[in-house]
Scaffold this active site. Structure first.
Site, PDB file in Angstrom:
ATOM      1  N   TYR A   1      25.248 -23.104  -7.310  1.00 23.31           N
ATOM      2  CA  TYR A   1      25.170 -21.684  -6.969  1.00 23.31           C
ATOM      3  C   TYR A   1      24.571 -21.529  -5.574  1.00 23.31           C
ATOM      4  O   TYR A   1      23.387 -21.762  -5.363  1.00 23.31           O
ATOM      5  CB  TYR A   1      24.314 -20.925  -7.980  1.00 23.31           C
ATOM      6  CG  TYR A   1      24.843 -20.935  -9.389  1.00 23.31           C
ATOM      7  CD1 TYR A   1      26.180 -21.210  -9.670  1.00 23.31           C
ATOM      8  CD2 TYR A   1      24.004 -20.672 -10.469  1.00 23.31           C
ATOM      9  CE1 TYR A   1      26.652 -21.231 -10.983  1.00 23.31           C
ATOM     10  CE2 TYR A   1      24.474 -20.671 -11.772  1.00 23.31           C
ATOM     11  CZ  TYR A   1      25.791 -20.959 -12.026  1.00 23.31           C
ATOM     12  OH  TYR A   1      26.250 -20.970 -13.317  1.00 23.31           O
TER      13      TYR A   1
ATOM     14  N   PRO B   1      27.732 -12.356 -21.352  1.00 27.79           N
ATOM     15  CA  PRO B   1      27.700 -11.483 -22.533  1.00 27.79           C
ATOM     16  C   PRO B   1      28.034 -10.028 -22.216  1.00 27.79           C
ATOM     17  O   PRO B   1      28.306  -9.250 -23.128  1.00 27.79           O
ATOM     18  CB  PRO B   1      26.253 -11.622 -23.020  1.00 27.79           C
ATOM     19  CG  PRO B   1      25.465 -11.907 -21.777  1.00 27.79           C
ATOM     20  CD  PRO B   1      26.379 -12.784 -20.955  1.00 27.79           C
TER      21      PRO B   1
ATOM     22  N   GLY C   1      30.549  -9.349 -20.064  1.00 29.65           N
ATOM     23  CA  GLY C   1      31.906  -9.354 -19.537  1.00 29.65           C
ATOM     24  C   GLY C   1      31.977  -9.195 -18.045  1.00 29.65           C
ATOM     25  O   GLY C   1      32.778  -8.401 -17.538  1.00 29.65           O
TER      26      GLY C   1
END
Length: 332
Positions: A58, A219, A221
């Site tokens: 990341y 969680p 979306g």
């Protein structure tokens, strides 16, 4: 906050974790603010959202460096999960599971995170050129050396590896069965949400039967289930959703009934309850071994997400959510 445990080692964490990727990677870079993200991490720890989920890719590397600034002051307050196995280049990402690389990458993550131990070290992706047992064996050596407390497998990329006709997590379960023979798996991280529930079919029960923790990635979306995204507004070019089939204006409009349903449930619990909190509360009902790790980079969203741990959905709520229409549009 309610505490939950991960794996046979009973590693205790808050019921809702914090996905740190949006602070440094994959979402609109123009909205990334280092100091604001630092405040968000501190807020998460204050509220009991102690599981901080990151990865060396990341940034690359900048997300771990950012967390290291917090961990330098508050290591005892945090549960650190980071990942290894992916290298980022110009316009491409490749897997590297070679044992020597894994050892070097762990040492580099420890330096960036400013800690002497990683609580959960996850294999981000399996390297098709290296037997997964060899990669996992190198990771197990890190546990024995005291650099890592427990091992996990990240299955967020399962869709790209799926064979035609196979269930989503068949390949992941085969990998898990192989590495379990080398060293115990403490946690699996995979996508799970109201509009992407495929893990409920096989992967979640597999983990529950073996006492393996489940970190629910995405969680919310990728933000859609918060109800704060407007169809047709568009995303910045570097935002992963700009190229995602479910985030076209047409598909976002078609999937609005899901958000409407979540908002309807939220209203029954009070005017300040949000669709995002209902979506997270739904994930929390999937099992005591499940810990959602919603991504956030602002204190406001961290606070809202943490409060979902206190929301108790009724049987009526769950039945209503179960009747929501399936999401339209490819997720691949």
């Amino acid at each position: 906050m309610e505490r939950r445990t991960i794996g046979a080692a009973a590693l205790a964490v808050g019921a809702v974790g914090l996905g740190c990727m949006p602070m440094s990677w994959a979402y609109s870079t123009s909205r990334q603010r280092g100091e604001e993200s630092l405040r968000a991490v501190h807020r998460a720890l204050d509220l009991g959202s102690v599981l901080l989920d990151t990865a060396d890719m990341y940034g690359p590397f900048t997300n771990e460096l950012l967390l290291g600034r917090v961990l330098k002051e508050r290591r005892s307050d945090a549960f650190v999960s980071t990942k290894v196995g992916l290298l980022v280049g110009d316009q491409h990402i490749v897997a590297n599971g070679r044992p020597g690389y894994v050892r070097r990458a762990c040492d580099a993550s420890l330096r960036r995170l400013q800690t002497d131990v990683i609580d959960l070290y996850q294999l981000h992706r399996a390297d098709p050129e290296v037997p997964i047992e060899e990669t996992w064996g190198a990771m197990a050596d890190l546990v024995r050396a005291g650099k890592v407390r427990a091992l996990g497998l990240c299955a967020v990329g399962a869709r790209s590896a799926r064979r035609p006709g196979a269930r989503l997590h068949d390949a992941t379960i085969r990998q898990l069965e192989r590495v379990q023979q080398v060293f115990p798996v403490s946690a699996v991280e995979a996508e799970l949400s109201v509009w992407s529930p495929e893990a409920l079919e096989t992967l979640l029960p597999w983990c529950e039967a073996r006492g393996i923790g489940f970190l629910a990635a995405m969680p919310l979306g990728n933000g859609f289930l918060t109800g704060t995204l407007t169809p047709g507004v568009g995303f910045e070019p570097d935002d992963l959703r700009a190229r995602h089939p479910r985030f076209t204006a047409e598909m976002m409009a078609a999937n609005q009934p899901i958000v409407v349903g979540l908002r309807r449930v939220a209203r029954r619990h009070g005017e300040h309850v949000t669709p995002a909190q209902v979506a997270l509360a739904w994930v929390l009902t999937r099992g005591r071994h499940v810990v959602p790790v919603p991504g956030a980079k602002r204190e406001r969203w961290v606070t809202e997400n943490a409060a979902a741990a206190e929301l108790r959905l009724t049987e009526q709520d769950l039945a209503e959510i179960a009747e929501l229409p399936a999401a339209q549009g490819s997720w691949d």
